[in-house]
Design a protein around this motif. Sequence first.
Motif, mmCIF file in Angstrom:
data_model
loop_
_atom_site.group_PDB
_atom_site.id
_atom_site.type_symbol
_atom_site.label_atom_id
_atom_site.label_comp_id
_atom_site.label_asym_id
_atom_site.label_seq_id
_atom_site.Cartn_x
_atom_site.Cartn_y
_atom_site.Cartn_z
ATOM 1 N N VAL A 7 0.832 -1.201 0.000
ATOM 2 C CA VAL A 7 0.000 0.000 0.000
ATOM 3 C C VAL A 7 0.869 1.255 0.000
ATOM 4 O O VAL A 7 0.530 2.258 -0.640
ATOM 5 N N ARG A 57 -1.268 7.265 3.888
ATOM 6 C CA ARG A 57 -1.512 5.853 4.176
ATOM 7 C C ARG A 57 -1.557 5.654 5.678
ATOM 8 O O ARG A 57 -0.760 6.224 6.416
ATOM 9 N N LYS A 60 -3.225 -0.474 6.120
ATOM 10 C CA LYS A 60 -3.501 -0.945 4.766
ATOM 11 C C LYS A 60 -4.446 -0.026 4.004
ATOM 12 O O LYS A 60 -4.849 -0.346 2.881
ATOM 13 N N TRP A 61 -4.814 1.091 4.586
ATOM 14 C CA TRP A 61 -5.733 2.034 3.937
ATOM 15 C C TRP A 61 -4.950 3.163 3.263
ATOM 16 O O TRP A 61 -3.991 3.684 3.826
ATOM 17 N N HIS A 81 -9.187 0.545 0.207
ATOM 18 C CA HIS A 81 -8.620 -0.672 0.788
ATOM 19 C C HIS A 81 -8.507 -1.688 -0.337
ATOM 20 O O HIS A 81 -9.443 -1.868 -1.116
ATOM 21 N N THR A 122 -13.032 -5.622 -0.804
ATOM 22 C CA THR A 122 -13.261 -4.412 0.002
ATOM 23 C C THR A 122 -13.569 -3.248 -0.934
ATOM 24 O O THR A 122 -14.705 -3.050 -1.305
ATOM 25 N N GLN A 170 -6.180 -5.430 13.032
ATOM 26 C CA GLN A 170 -5.892 -4.055 12.607
ATOM 27 C C GLN A 170 -6.256 -3.028 13.664
ATOM 28 O O GLN A 170 -5.786 -1.887 13.603
#
Length: 268
Positions: A7, A57, A60-61, A81, A122, A170
Amino acid sequence: MPELPDVEGFRRLVAANATGRRIDSVVVADSGVLEPGLDADRFARAVRGRRPGPALRHGKWLLLPLGDSSSAHGVPCLLVHFGMTGGFVWCTGHADGHRHDRILLGFESGSELRYRDMRKLTGVRMAEADSEVDELLNALGPDAAEVSAAEFAARLRGTGSGIKAALLDQSVVAGLGNLCVDEALWRARTHPRRKSRELTATELGELHRAMGSVLRSSVREGRVPERRGWLNGIRNERSRRCPRCSAVLCRAATAGRTTVWCPSCQPE
């Protein structure tokens, strides 16, 4: 599955190519990647004509602000995502389409930023208020690449689960996936099923250092590398032997994920 290093690579791709450039066209080839309640027309209207700000970031987003600096998060803001198989691809000129291209953002230069995803697990959200971004971020733990050793230890001690399950959670620490976790646990000589709260301060410190080392090396390559001397370099081989001691590696489901560890280096 894209993890923090992947990511971060997508963030750098967007930063290098899309920041400040006007989005002239929006094609939603498959609205299945949009959050429920967000239809393709509404998404296109909100995005077309915008100039993305600096991509951010967290775990993971990926956050892509499309508004101005008058709001804390530059809303409207895309929250992306990548699920199990997603990713951003930058295409110049008239590059051929791909059957898994779900969203295509066309820029004034004629280039495109494509959201490509095979499994569509997602996808893309759109935050139209700062509170919506805060709601997402507040549900996540600190970013794994930035968390201090003290906070890392405190958060892990606060869980009652095994160490692998805690690292994958997470809400405890954001950004780690299966490959990063197995690699860090192997380097720290920690069995994946040990209880988090039972690890000593020394063991937690070693695990924090191992995690940081794995992430720094992986971020440079944009993925967790299959490198000689790494657990990840041999985890999928038929005859798996520990790169450190040559013992036959174990492979089993832990925390719902396929887990590889060394029974000699990582005793339970």
